[in-house]
Design an enzyme around this catalytic site. Sequence first.
Site, short mmCIF file in Angstrom:
data_model
loop_
_atom_site.label_atom_id
_atom_site.label_comp_id
_atom_site.label_asym_id
_atom_site.label_seq_id
_atom_site.Cartn_x
_atom_site.Cartn_y
_atom_site.Cartn_z
N LYS A 13 93.21 48.76 -42.89
CA LYS A 13 94.07 49.05 -41.73
C LYS A 13 94.42 47.78 -40.96
O LYS A 13 95.56 47.56 -40.59
CB LYS A 13 93.38 50.01 -40.74
N ARG A 88 89.95 57.93 -32.70
CA ARG A 88 88.86 58.00 -33.67
C ARG A 88 88.09 59.31 -33.57
O ARG A 88 87.18 59.54 -34.35
CB ARG A 88 87.90 56.85 -33.42
N ARG A 127 84.32 40.78 -46.00
CA ARG A 127 85.27 40.57 -44.90
C ARG A 127 84.80 39.45 -43.97
O ARG A 127 83.64 39.37 -43.60
CB ARG A 127 85.38 41.88 -44.12
N ARG A 159 81.26 39.89 -39.15
CA ARG A 159 80.92 40.75 -38.01
C ARG A 159 79.54 41.38 -38.19
O ARG A 159 79.18 41.80 -39.29
CB ARG A 159 81.95 41.86 -37.89
N ARG A 170 78.62 53.55 -40.41
CA ARG A 170 80.03 53.64 -39.98
C ARG A 170 80.83 54.57 -40.88
O ARG A 170 81.71 55.29 -40.41
CB ARG A 170 80.66 52.24 -39.95
P1 AMP Z 1 86.88 48.49 -35.80
O1 AMP Z 1 87.17 47.05 -35.57
O2 AMP Z 1 88.12 49.36 -35.59
O3 AMP Z 1 86.20 48.77 -37.10
O4 AMP Z 1 85.87 48.93 -34.64
C1 AMP Z 1 84.60 48.35 -34.52
C2 AMP Z 1 83.71 49.22 -33.64
O5 AMP Z 1 84.28 49.34 -32.33
C3 AMP Z 1 83.55 50.66 -34.11
O6 AMP Z 1 82.53 50.79 -35.10
C4 AMP Z 1 83.17 51.37 -32.82
O7 AMP Z 1 81.83 51.07 -32.44
C5 AMP Z 1 84.07 50.65 -31.81
N1 AMP Z 1 85.39 51.32 -31.70
C6 AMP Z 1 86.61 50.79 -32.04
N2 AMP Z 1 87.59 51.67 -31.79
C7 AMP Z 1 86.99 52.78 -31.29
C8 AMP Z 1 87.46 54.06 -30.85
N3 AMP Z 1 88.76 54.38 -30.88
N4 AMP Z 1 86.54 54.95 -30.40
C9 AMP Z 1 85.23 54.65 -30.35
N5 AMP Z 1 84.72 53.48 -30.75
C10 AMP Z 1 85.58 52.55 -31.22
#
Ligand code: AMP
Length: 223
Positions: A13, A88, A127, A159, A170
């Site tokens: 994404k 989410r 990544r 990360r 996750r």
């Molecule tokens: P991502 O970079 O989108 O994979 O997000 C990394 C982490 O940020 C996720 O595993 C969640 O802990 C938090 N996070 C990001 N977007 C959301 C969201 N829309 N709702 C809740 N937690 C989020």
Amino acid sequence: MVVILLGPPGVGKGTQGGLLVDALGWVRIATGDLLRAARRDGTALGQEAQRYMDAGELVPDDLIVAMVREHLEALGPDTSILFDGFPRTVAQAVSLDAMLPEIGRRVDGVLLFEASDEVLVKRISGRRSSPEGRVYNIHFDPPKVEGICDVSGSPLVHRADDHPDTVVRRLEVYRAQTAPLVSYYEATPTRVMPVAGDAPMSEVRRRVHEALQEALGVETEAS
Ligand code: AMP
């Protein structure tokens, strides 16, 4: 135009979102990137979000919705928006559906990226990200100089939540809390556009452009 990028962690994404924004000039609202920036800046939101993120859990809906609202309010009326990593949960989708009409918008489409868990785990383990949010993969899409962002020259990081134990959590969280969004959107007039994400980046990019053109009439130079 308002489009959501939906799919499990590691499905591409972020990469496809970056390519789309470069090609179409849309504004990307990536909640994961915003939270990582808040952590780097040491804000109250960043400190609160940290423990959830490091455990691979979702940050509470009210914090996320307030953060997104703030960003939406700053956008001009004609800006096209690409949401990446938001919504989410069904509760977040319901909040978005309440917020968008306030600014004369609605969700036009959802790009639904899919890939097997095997592909996702391999992608995530390779990544590496720049602090500005540009994403590379040491197996599939390495930077020109190892460990350095091609664009900003910043050192790339692995990360904390991309480490194997957190990745498994996750993926579980995605299946339990985020995957139900597919039937949520299928029950609305929003177009759900499935995109197979288990192909090289350029091929997935072609599929994305084709889906956007066929379903929503978005003209792009690659379609
Ligand atoms: P991502 O970079 O989108 O994979 O997000 C990394 C982490 O940020 C996720 O595993 C969640 O802990 C938090 N996070 C990001 N977007 C959301 C969201 N829309 N709702 C809740 N937690 C989020």
